[in-house]
Scaffold this motif. Structure first.
Motif, PDB file in Angstrom:
ATOM      1  N   PRO A   1     -17.024   7.932  87.916  1.00  0.00           N
ATOM      2  CA  PRO A   1     -16.241   9.211  87.262  1.00  0.00           C
ATOM      3  C   PRO A   1     -14.630   9.492  87.754  1.00  0.00           C
ATOM      4  CG  PRO A   1     -17.139   9.842  89.867  1.00  0.00           C
ATOM      5  CD  PRO A   1     -17.780   8.545  89.569  1.00  0.00           C
ATOM      6  N   PRO A   2     -14.432  10.313  86.779  1.00  0.00           N
ATOM      7  CA  PRO A   2     -14.999  11.332  85.973  1.00  0.00           C
ATOM      8  C   PRO A   2     -15.232  11.112  84.371  1.00  0.00           C
ATOM      9  CG  PRO A   2     -12.360  11.608  85.830  1.00  0.00           C
ATOM     10  CD  PRO A   2     -13.160  10.629  86.667  1.00  0.00           C
ATOM     11  N   TYR A   3     -16.321  10.665  83.812  1.00  0.00           N
ATOM     12  CA  TYR A   3     -16.530  10.147  82.387  1.00  0.00           C
ATOM     13  C   TYR A   3     -17.184  11.451  81.256  1.00  0.00           C
ATOM     14  CZ  TYR A   3     -18.853   7.125  79.200  1.00  0.00           C
ATOM     15  OH  TYR A   3     -19.193   6.195  78.081  1.00  0.00           O
ATOM     16  N   GLN A   4     -15.930  10.986  80.024  1.00  0.00           N
ATOM     17  CA  GLN A   4     -15.800  12.567  79.478  1.00  0.00           C
ATOM     18  C   GLN A   4     -17.182  12.248  78.154  1.00  0.00           C
ATOM     19  OE1 GLN A   4     -14.351  15.374  79.539  1.00  0.00           O
ATOM     20  NE2 GLN A   4     -12.762  14.747  81.511  1.00  0.00           N
ATOM     21  N   TRP A   5     -17.553  12.275  78.799  1.00  0.00           N
ATOM     22  CA  TRP A   5     -19.091  12.052  77.592  1.00  0.00           C
ATOM     23  C   TRP A   5     -19.374  12.913  76.545  1.00  0.00           C
ATOM     24  CZ3 TRP A   5     -23.382   8.715  77.110  1.00  0.00           C
ATOM     25  CH2 TRP A   5     -24.644   9.117  76.265  1.00  0.00           C
ATOM     26  N   SER A   6     -18.920  14.025  76.226  1.00  0.00           N
ATOM     27  CA  SER A   6     -18.832  15.095  75.358  1.00  0.00           C
ATOM     28  C   SER A   6     -17.936  14.182  74.206  1.00  0.00           C
ATOM     29  CB  SER A   6     -18.241  16.615  75.136  1.00  0.00           C
ATOM     30  OG  SER A   6     -17.349  16.051  76.163  1.00  0.00           O
ATOM     31  N   LEU A   7     -16.426  13.733  74.731  1.00  0.00           N
ATOM     32  CA  LEU A   7     -15.646  13.455  73.555  1.00  0.00           C
ATOM     33  C   LEU A   7     -15.646  11.622  72.718  1.00  0.00           C
ATOM     34  CD1 LEU A   7     -12.427  13.619  75.878  1.00  0.00           C
ATOM     35  CD2 LEU A   7     -12.994  15.746  73.899  1.00  0.00           C
ATOM     36  N   ILE A   8     -16.532  10.672  73.721  1.00  0.00           N
ATOM     37  CA  ILE A   8     -17.293   9.207  73.412  1.00  0.00           C
ATOM     38  C   ILE A   8     -18.641   9.908  72.277  1.00  0.00           C
ATOM     39  CG2 ILE A   8     -19.310   8.679  75.230  1.00  0.00           C
ATOM     40  CD1 ILE A   8     -17.628   5.824  74.536  1.00  0.00           C
TER      41      ILE A   8
ATOM     42  N   PRO B   1     -11.726   5.126  85.830  1.00  0.00           N
ATOM     43  CA  PRO B   1     -10.718   6.000  85.553  1.00  0.00           C
ATOM     44  C   PRO B   1      -9.419   6.210  86.617  1.00  0.00           C
ATOM     45  CG  PRO B   1     -12.261   6.838  85.724  1.00  0.00           C
ATOM     46  CD  PRO B   1     -12.824   5.337  86.216  1.00  0.00           C
ATOM     47  N   GLU B   2      -8.983   5.843  87.035  1.00  0.00           N
ATOM     48  CA  GLU B   2      -8.415   6.442  88.588  1.00  0.00           C
ATOM     49  C   GLU B   2      -7.467   5.317  87.992  1.00  0.00           C
ATOM     50  OE1 GLU B   2      -7.098   8.157  92.258  1.00  0.00           O
ATOM     51  OE2 GLU B   2      -8.636   8.653  90.575  1.00  0.00           O
TER      52      GLU B   2
ATOM     53  N   PRO C   1      -8.261  12.844  81.521  1.00  0.00           N
ATOM     54  CA  PRO C   1      -8.763  12.209  82.512  1.00  0.00           C
ATOM     55  C   PRO C   1     -10.047  11.915  82.646  1.00  0.00           C
ATOM     56  CG  PRO C   1      -7.528  13.999  83.929  1.00  0.00           C
ATOM     57  CD  PRO C   1      -7.919  13.920  82.638  1.00  0.00           C
ATOM     58  N   GLY C   2     -10.435  10.219  82.599  1.00  0.00           N
ATOM     59  CA  GLY C   2     -12.251  10.327  82.354  1.00  0.00           C
ATOM     60  C   GLY C   2     -12.779   9.343  80.759  1.00  0.00           C
ATOM     61  N   THR C   3     -11.088   9.878  80.171  1.00  0.00           N
ATOM     62  CA  THR C   3     -11.509   9.328  78.451  1.00  0.00           C
ATOM     63  C   THR C   3     -11.999   7.861  78.324  1.00  0.00           C
ATOM     64  OG1 THR C   3     -10.097  11.308  77.841  1.00  0.00           O
ATOM     65  CG2 THR C   3     -10.490   8.781  76.368  1.00  0.00           C
ATOM     66  N   ARG C   4     -12.776   7.145  77.625  1.00  0.00           N
ATOM     67  CA  ARG C   4     -13.141   6.199  77.336  1.00  0.00           C
ATOM     68  C   ARG C   4     -12.968   5.578  76.069  1.00  0.00           C
ATOM     69  NH1 ARG C   4     -14.627   7.351  82.780  1.00  0.00           N
ATOM     70  NH2 ARG C   4     -15.995   5.852  83.658  1.00  0.00           N
TER      71      ARG C   4
END
Length: 487
Positions: free
Chosen positions: A205-212, A290-291, A310-313
């Motif tokens: 984490p963090p993981y931007q699930w909604s964005l992907i 992500p760090e 932060p956390g954007t994949r």
């Protein structure tokens, strides 16, 4: 007492910080088990801890995997973490093909080196041989299936690539000092799935699930993919280790409390389970740290607050040929229009598939299917709304895939493969780089000529944009996606 690097690792282990998950494993001499750095069991004494860079190294030292933190759920390392590109590509290849029964010589040939050189490089980097690493991949996959599913022991042995039940039982007992049946008895039956097979894949984490999900939804191919607010679903066609074609469906959902993605697949796909898990890791960028990305790209917010999240994949892909064709179709037209063309192509030349899931009706056509169409390719694709130039590009791209002149996956050498792509009439720099970013997992692509990138960075001039992008190395793919998302 621990000293130097080991003392720093113990401090990280003590903190239970998820940023260190998958970066090292801890062997505990007092229990004979090895753990992830996020394990919530009672903290062992410093003098009882030994640290290893991989699960395979810990297992070769005689440790068994912890049943509480489950090392098989640890996220992997990103392409920039490995000091040797060859070893990094080898790891991806071993993970994806641990169920196929291929030999080390076959893996080395695919990587463009000798088996001797591969063994030497792998041992220097990870302190275990490729065969030992492959063995651990198979054992940890089997452990996950034993814990989370009701598959028979025989089915688990086959799905994990052991080839025989006897070989699986013998190796499992030798490494873990218990039989597969004994491990299964430790997991209450009501906690295991009764029908569908669902496994977890960890991430940092963090993981931007909604964005992907939003990115994939905008580019979903109707009939092949379905994306809703919570999940990603698609049809699948793969070739098993026995050279048999299998088709089915998968569903991916996020479990943020556990920092894992749950992957559910239809029963027909059990024989290609390692391939599916490897492709999901690519599609959802699960190797990302992500760090490390934030340390470099947080300066983007000096340009405009919120430009970097932060956390954007970087969204990868599940099927490289499908994604490459989709990229060609998307040249100089809108994302929505490209999706419409791809859906027409799938419906016309893809294979119908009964999934029981609304919206999943076809698997995308194979390159073999496209090159066997009789007559001019324009006569087939023109009625679908695809221009003659793009139809010819798709045909030549299909030939390159069928002839295996190109390797478009996480094991690829992007610079080499991009040159091959750009030799195809109709594929320029933007398309080749886009394919490298999404299908080859190249983290340092910057699409400076892209309309969306230029719009997001307005009013900077092209030369100023290139100067800015130099400060974002080696994570310029992540910068590109953040710029797109900002629109």
């Amino acid at each position: 007492m621990l000293e130097g690097k080991d003392k720093a690792w113990y401090a990280a282990f003590k903190s239970k910080d998820s940023r260190f998950d998958g970066r090292f494993f801890v062997g505990v001499s007092s229990t004979g088990i090895y753990c992830r750095p996020v394990c919530r069991a009672k903290l062992p004494k410093e003098e009882n801890c030994t640290f290893y860079s991989t699960a395979a190294e810990a297992e070769q030292a005689g440790y068994r995997p912890c049943l509480l933190c489950r090392p098989e759920l640890a996220p992997g390392t990103s392409p920039m973490d490995a000091t040797a590109s060859l070893v990094n590509r080898a790891v991806r290849l071993l993970e994806e093909n641990c169920g196929t029964g291929q030999s080390l010589e076959e893996f080395a040939e695919r990587l463009g080196c000798t088996s001797r050189h591969l063994r030497r490089a792998f041992t220097e980097e990870y302190h275990v041989s490729p065969v030992q690493y492959l063995q651990t991949c198979r054992l940890l996959l089997a452990k996950s299936l034993l814990t989370d599913t009701n598959l028979s022991i025989l089915d688990i042995a086959m799905a994990s690539g052991f080839g025989s039940l006897r070989r699986f039982n013998d190796l499992f007992k030798k490494q873990y000092r218990m039989s597969p049946t004994a491990l299964r008895k430790l997991t209450p039956g009501e906690e295991r799935q009764q029908t569908d097979v669902t496994l977890a894949l960890g991430y940092r984490p963090p993981y931007q699930w909604s964005l992907i999900l939003k990115f994939l939804a905008q580019r979903a191919i109707s009939g092949v993919e379905v994306v809703d607010e919570e999940s990603y679903m698609r049809t699948v066609r793969l070739v098993s280790g026995e050279s048999k074609e299998v088709c089915g469906w998968i569903r991916v959902t996020n479990k943020p409390a556990q920092n894992v993605l749950n992957v559910t697949l239809s029963s027909a796909l059990r024989s290609v389970l390692p391939q599916i898990l490897a492709r999901i890791r690519c599609l959802f960028d699960l190797y990302c740290d992500p760090e490390a990305v934030s340390e470099v790209l947080s300066s983007m917010n000096d340009i405009r607050p919120g430009l970097f999240v932060p956390g954007t994949r970087v969204p990868g892909c599940f099927e490289p040929y499908e994604m490459a064709v989709r990229a060609v179709l998307g040249q100089q037209i809108t994302v929505k229009a490209a999706g419409t063309l791809a859906a027409r192509l799938a419906e016309a030349y893809g294979e119908p598939l009964q999934t029981g899931i609304e919206g999943l009706t076809h698997v995308f056509p194979t390159p073999e299917r496209m090159i066997t169409l009789e007559g001019a390719i324009e006569n087939h694709l023109g009625p679908l709304g695809i221009t003659s130039a793009r139809a010819r590009t798709i045909l030549e791209l299909s030939r390159v895939f069928v002839q295996k002149k190109i390797a478009v996956n996480l094991c690829s050498r992007p610079e080499r493969e991009m040159k091959i792509l750009m030799d195809i009439p109709g594929i320029g720099t933007w398309t080749a780089q886009y394919i490298a970013m999404r299908a080859m997992g190249w983290p340092d692509v910057f699409l400076d000529t892209d309309y969306g990138v230029k719009k997001a960075l307005a009013p900077f001039a092209p030369k100023e944009i290139l100067t800015l992008a130099q400060t974002w190395h080696p994570w310029r793919s992540y910068a590109t996606v953040n710029l797109w998302n900002s629109l």
